[in-house]
Design a protein around this motif. Structure first.
Motif, PDB file in Angstrom:
ATOM      1  N   UNK A   1       0.779  -1.230   0.000  1.00  0.00           N
ATOM      2  CA  UNK A   1       0.000   0.000   0.000  1.00  0.00           C
ATOM      3  C   UNK A   1       0.808   1.276   0.000  1.00  0.00           C
ATOM      4  N   UNK A   2       2.124   1.201  -0.210  1.00  0.00           N
ATOM      5  CA  UNK A   2       2.954   2.402  -0.301  1.00  0.00           C
ATOM      6  C   UNK A   2       2.804   3.012  -1.687  1.00  0.00           C
ATOM      7  N   UNK A   3       2.462   4.309  -1.738  1.00  0.00           N
ATOM      8  CA  UNK A   3       2.312   4.937  -3.040  1.00  0.00           C
ATOM      9  C   UNK A   3       3.643   4.981  -3.764  1.00  0.00           C
ATOM     10  N   UNK A   4       3.605   4.720  -5.037  1.00  0.00           N
ATOM     11  CA  UNK A   4       4.783   4.792  -5.894  1.00  0.00           C
ATOM     12  C   UNK A   4       4.768   6.120  -6.654  1.00  0.00           C
ATOM     13  N   UNK A   5       5.909   6.538  -7.173  1.00  0.00           N
ATOM     14  CA  UNK A   5       7.194   5.850  -7.223  1.00  0.00           C
ATOM     15  C   UNK A   5       7.964   5.982  -5.915  1.00  0.00           C
ATOM     16  N   UNK A   6       9.027   5.142  -5.809  1.00  0.00           N
ATOM     17  CA  UNK A   6       9.904   5.260  -4.652  1.00  0.00           C
ATOM     18  C   UNK A   6      10.854   6.453  -4.786  1.00  0.00           C
ATOM     19  N   UNK A   7      11.471   6.606  -5.959  1.00  0.00           N
ATOM     20  CA  UNK A   7      12.384   7.738  -6.166  1.00  0.00           C
ATOM     21  C   UNK A   7      11.608   9.053  -6.105  1.00  0.00           C
ATOM     22  N   UNK A   8      12.166  10.035  -5.391  1.00  0.00           N
ATOM     23  CA  UNK A   8      11.544  11.360  -5.325  1.00  0.00           C
ATOM     24  C   UNK A   8      11.591  12.083  -6.666  1.00  0.00           C
ATOM     25  N   UNK A   9      12.594  11.776  -7.468  1.00  0.00           N
ATOM     26  CA  UNK A   9      12.722  12.469  -8.744  1.00  0.00           C
ATOM     27  C   UNK A   9      13.774  11.847  -9.630  1.00  0.00           C
ATOM     28  N   UNK A  10      13.886  12.403 -10.820  1.00  0.00           N
ATOM     29  CA  UNK A  10      14.891  12.012 -11.807  1.00  0.00           C
ATOM     30  C   UNK A  10      15.606  13.281 -12.256  1.00  0.00           C
ATOM     31  N   UNK A  11      16.911  13.197 -12.371  1.00  0.00           N
ATOM     32  CA  UNK A  11      17.697  14.340 -12.845  1.00  0.00           C
ATOM     33  C   UNK A  11      18.676  13.846 -13.906  1.00  0.00           C
TER      34      UNK A  11
END
Length: 619
Positions: A267-277
């Motif tokens: 039940x953890x909302x995705x995505x896991x990564x906060x962002x992409x750079x």
């Protein structure tokens, strides 16, 4: 379905401050549940990588999927995505898609069937926005009908049975809004945002005035620009991450979409990564050096496989491991003879009109040397249609006829087809007495050093069979323009993997038959409208017959028959297969990268690895 949904830890402060609603209100009632490849992940961190400029859109599109339906990790089965379910009539002419109730765009506005109807009625059918209706929306020689059943139920009704629509809608042919919005396609668009730029809603005078104030000639060019997620960070999206800067920036930054519609199995909302750079690195050599130095979290695109020894030597210092994303049917390099080229009929008689000539040129390539020099000897030398690679390549004859090194046989063939005379330098002459000089466009600045490979092939052909070839290095976007204008005699670039059921591989492309491409893209092409090689006509008709076939076994047989036509005519020469498509450098603390990960265009690798469930293992 998880019993409860859990807040993203890095969004907790924004929720507490009232800047965002809690996760239960951001998710649809039935979110997409993605099972992690290894373990439940941790939120946080930025995925660092590199891109080569505005033309490198696929670099991020492959990570940031917003399709309605998509493939599983093996790229063999269809899976729900934005659509939670679907059904079809018995003949495949009517399809019903069920959206996720409560799903939202990245700005928190509802995502409903109205957004599909807006796209269908006000974008697709406006000739200023979509100048040519794609074949898959004009099935049966009539525009598909979109019908709203309710806010979360959409019908698509075709004029003829379309049993292969599911594979088509789930492929990169159709793609989604993030990828195709800039050209008015993608099936859906955010009405609440885009209607402020559309003449149907604000009037043509006001729309044109807005456009001119923003520096555009007219409202429809401005509208398409505003519907380009790569260039307009204000555009709402449904992908896992949303742009913060543009792809024209030195750093292309994306942040998590707080309304993304997927969760993991707990039940953890995705995505896991906060962002992409992604940092802009225009020189591939520099990009590779930075990757080897450990600058990137995951980098496979643009990594030069020939640097593998150096990559391996620096694994520990760079704090990464190497993974290989491969394809059994994809050629990292191939030669294409343009079957519509006729700038010099005396040469085209051979490059276009003679299968035997093309076979001979295939036999004059010493693939083992290309394999050793450019692919460290790990590839399998093959024709375009590698032997015994089912289900479509079920013969060894193509390798035997044009995929092995046999200069004696090549010379015999060339002598027998009117090229038996040579000049004082040993080069073959055309029947008119002029030297036969081939020209090849070799794509530069993309993936491999194609100009160097082409130069080596030119040396082989000169030495082995007395055929001269000049090499023209061409930047990729210019090469595409030249190809669409039917200018190259020949081209050198890569191929994608071969699965004609998922992508229209039997249809001509601008890379080897641009005139035929325009004719063939009609699902009911009239043979009288095309005067090119007859075998292309047969191949195209076989493709469309297969797409209309409801029985899967019969459809596959038709595709096999079309494949045999393609392979028998050698318009493209393969070199090696089983070479890693992406030699991927992955930081040691990255988890949930599936192994193995098959590289496929239609499933947008690494998209079929579900990047939203990849994460950094934190201390």
């Amino acid at each position: 379905m998880p019993a409860e949904f859990k807040e993203v830890s890095t969004l907790a402060d924004a929720v507490a401050a009232g800047e965002l609603p809690p996760v239960q209100e951001r998710l649809p009632l039935e979110p997409l549940v993605i099972e992690p490849a290894e373990m439940i992940g941790q939120h946080g961190g930025i995925l660092l990588g590199a891109f080569t400029g505005p033309g490198d859109r696929q670099n991020i599109e492959r990570w940031n999927n917003d399709y309605g339906i998509f493939w599983d990790t093996s790229a063999t089965e269809m899976r729900p995505r934005a659509f939670k379910a679907w059904e079809s009539s018995e003949d495949g002419s009517e399809w019903t898609f069920f959206l996720r109730e409560g799903m939202k765009w990245s700005d928190g506005e509802p995502y409903t069937v109205d957004d599909y109807m807006f796209w269908y009625e006000h974008i697709l059918q406006n000739p200023n926005l979509v100048t040519t209706i794609p074949w898959y929306l004009n099935w049966g020689d009539a525009l598909v009908t979109f019908e709203k059943v309710d806010n979360y139920t959409l019908k698509m009704i075709f004029a003829a049975p379309f049993p292969s629509w599911l594979e088509t809608i789930g492929s990169s042919t159709v793609a989604g809004h993030f990828q195709q919005g800039r050209v008015g396609l993608g099936l859906v668009a955010p009405q609440h945002y885009l209607e402020q730029f559309h003449a149907d809603f604000i009037g043509e005078d006001e729309a044109n005035a807005k456009a001119k104030e923003a520096g555009f000639e007219n409202w429809y060019l401005y509208f398409l620009a505003m519907n380009d997620a790569h260039m307009n960070p204000d555009l709402p999206v449904t992908a896992p991450w949303k742009p913060v800067t543009t792809i024209a920036s030195n750093e292309y930054k994306l942040e998590r979409n707080p309304y993304f519609f997927a969760v993991d199995t707990e039940g953890n909302q995705l995505p896991y990564f906060d962002g992409i750079s992604l940092e802009l690195v225009e020189e591939l050599e520099v990009l590779n050096l930075r990757a080897i130095a450990g600058n990137y979290t995951i980098q496979g695109r643009h990594i030069d496989f020939s640097k593998l020894p150096v990559i391996r030597q620096n694994e520990q210092q760079g704090d990464y491991f190497v993974d290989f994303w491969t394809s059994r049917t994809r050629h990292p390099v191939k030669i294409a003879f343009n079957q519509d080229w006729n700038e010099d009929p005396a040469i085209a008689e051979y490059t276009v009109g003679s299968v035997e000539f093309r076979k001979a040129m295939g036999l004059a390539i010493e693939r083992s040397e290309i394999n050793e020099t450019f692919f460290l000897g790990v590839g399998k030398e093959a024709s375009l249609c590698p032997a015994n690679t089912p289900p479509y390549f079920n013969s060894s004859r193509w390798d035997e006829e044009a995929g092995v090194f046999d200069p004696d046989r090549a010379n015999e063939i060339l002598d027998s087809i009117g090229l038996d005379q040579r000049d004082g330098e040993g080069f073959r002459l055309l029947p008119n007495g002029e030297r036969l000089v081939l020209r090849i466009d070799a794509v530069s600045g993309a993936f491999l050093d194609y100009p160097s490979i082409a130069e080596r092939v030119a040396q082989m052909w000169a030495e082995n069979v007395g055929i001269q070839m000049t090499v023209n290095p061409v930047e990729r976007s210019l090469w595409i323009e030249r190809s669409e204008a039917n200018q190259p005699m020949m081209s050198m670039f890569e191929t994608g993997e071969y699965n004609p059921a998922a992508l229209p591989r039997l249809l001509p492309s601008e890379r080897w038959a641009p005139v035929a491409q325009d004719w063939a893209n009609d699902p009911t092409p009239d043979p009288a409208d095309y005067d090119g090689p007859e075998w292309i006509e047969q191949q195209v008709l076989k493709h469309w017959e297969a797409m209309r076939e409801a029985d899967p076994a019969r459809r596959q047989q038709l595709l096999i028959e079309g494949t045999e036509i393609m392979c028998d005519h050698y318009a493209r020469l393969g070199f090696v297969v089983d070479v890693p498509v992406y030699t991927t450098l992955i930081k040691n603390n990255v988890r949930n990268v599936p192994k193995p990960l098959e590289w496929v265009v239609y499933a947008q690798t690494p998209g079929n690895g579900y990047p939203e469930q990849m994460f950094l293992l934190q201390e």
